[in-house]
Scaffold this motif. Structure first.
Motif, PDB file in Angstrom:
ATOM      1  N   GLU A   1      28.149  -5.675  22.327  1.00  0.00           N
ATOM      2  CA  GLU A   1      28.311  -5.947  20.960  1.00  0.00           C
ATOM      3  C   GLU A   1      27.277  -7.270  20.443  1.00  0.00           C
ATOM      4  O   GLU A   1      27.030  -7.455  19.290  1.00  0.00           O
ATOM      5  N   THR A   2      26.910  -8.030  21.601  1.00  0.00           N
ATOM      6  CA  THR A   2      26.013  -9.253  21.291  1.00  0.00           C
ATOM      7  C   THR A   2      24.563  -8.833  21.547  1.00  0.00           C
ATOM      8  O   THR A   2      24.161  -7.957  22.066  1.00  0.00           O
ATOM      9  N   ILE A   3      23.798  -9.289  20.336  1.00  0.00           N
ATOM     10  CA  ILE A   3      22.388  -9.028  20.306  1.00  0.00           C
ATOM     11  C   ILE A   3      21.471 -10.119  20.522  1.00  0.00           C
ATOM     12  O   ILE A   3      21.811 -11.475  19.961  1.00  0.00           O
ATOM     13  N   PHE A   4      20.767 -10.298  21.434  1.00  0.00           N
ATOM     14  CA  PHE A   4      19.952 -11.911  21.872  1.00  0.00           C
ATOM     15  C   PHE A   4      18.517 -11.404  21.125  1.00  0.00           C
ATOM     16  O   PHE A   4      17.966 -10.342  21.200  1.00  0.00           O
ATOM     17  N   ALA A   5      18.002 -12.612  20.501  1.00  0.00           N
ATOM     18  CA  ALA A   5      16.660 -12.455  19.744  1.00  0.00           C
ATOM     19  C   ALA A   5      15.912 -13.780  20.226  1.00  0.00           C
ATOM     20  O   ALA A   5      16.388 -14.799  20.172  1.00  0.00           O
ATOM     21  N   GLY A   6      14.711 -13.409  20.787  1.00  0.00           N
ATOM     22  CA  GLY A   6      13.715 -14.597  21.291  1.00  0.00           C
ATOM     23  C   GLY A   6      13.084 -14.995  20.198  1.00  0.00           C
ATOM     24  O   GLY A   6      12.302 -14.197  19.575  1.00  0.00           O
ATOM     25  N   THR A   7      12.722 -16.469  19.907  1.00  0.00           N
ATOM     26  CA  THR A   7      12.122 -16.757  18.751  1.00  0.00           C
ATOM     27  C   THR A   7      10.829 -17.689  19.045  1.00  0.00           C
ATOM     28  O   THR A   7      10.885 -17.900  20.406  1.00  0.00           O
TER      29      THR A   7
END
Length: 205
Positions: A42-48
């Protein structure tokens, strides 16, 4: 849980396809330049770009800081068996994040992300100051709260809105880009949780 959904990493946050059109997904990512996303349950990781990694908490619907400081993230991959995040950056090497359960702190090969919760709503000193043409404004939140952070001139006119929405507890940073603003002194004002903080910054061109 996101099977069949279309997601997009954009300079204005993470978007998902809803009823045939893209809409902002969750709260908080709209303040970041998102370059890549990856999924682990359920976790989404986003690289900024220049502000590390965010993680989407499905229980709260809020994007929160997952650590890695100010890294300019270009791409990453999730290794679910070991709960490891492999992060590729622009000019800063490759980093590994271990133990990526959302309730735990995230560690890297060079630093431990802070899990301390601030004791209030605090506007920190901008850097650099004086500046040209941009300055970074750090602030702290002791709990998830709606934040309005904006720039005003000395006559009280609102010049730029930097944050206007719900953010999670923790450490945050925003950038004021003043390329089209004349030299002078401006006031950074943060309103959160019924409190107001103001700080002067000086633009010198």
């Amino acid at each position: 849980p996101y099977s069949g959904q279309l997601f997009a990493a954009t300079p204005q946050g993470v978007y998902a396809q809803v009823n045939g059109k893209l809409e902002l997904f969750g709260q908080g990512s709209q303040y970041y330049d998102i370059r890549t996303i990856a999924f682990m349950g359920e976790t989404i990781f986003a690289g900024t770009w220049g502000r590390g990694v965010l993680a989407y908490n499905a229980a709260t619907g809020v994007w929160q800081d997952a650590g890695f400081g100010d890294l300019p993230v270009l791409a990453f991959a999730v290794v679910e068996d070991s709960q490891t995040l492999v992060i590729g950056t622009s000019g800063s090497g490759i980093y590994l994040g271990h133990g990526l359960a959302l309730s735990a702190g995230t560690s890297t090969s060079t630093e431990e992300a802070s899990t301390d919760v601030p004791d209030g709503f605090n506007l920190k000193a901008a850097y650099p100051n004086p500046f040209n043409p941009q300055t970074t404004i750090p602030f702290e939140l002791s709990e998830s709260v709606n934040v309005h952070l904006a720039v005003y001139d000395l006559l009280g006119r609102e010049i730029s809105v930097l944050v206007d929405g719900l953010l999670p507890a923790g450490q945050h940073r925003v950038t004021f880009e003043a390329g089209q603003v004349p030299s002078g002194t401006y006031l950074i004002r943060m309103s959160a949780g019924g409190q107001h903080n103001t700080m002067p910054v000086t633009l010198i061109k």
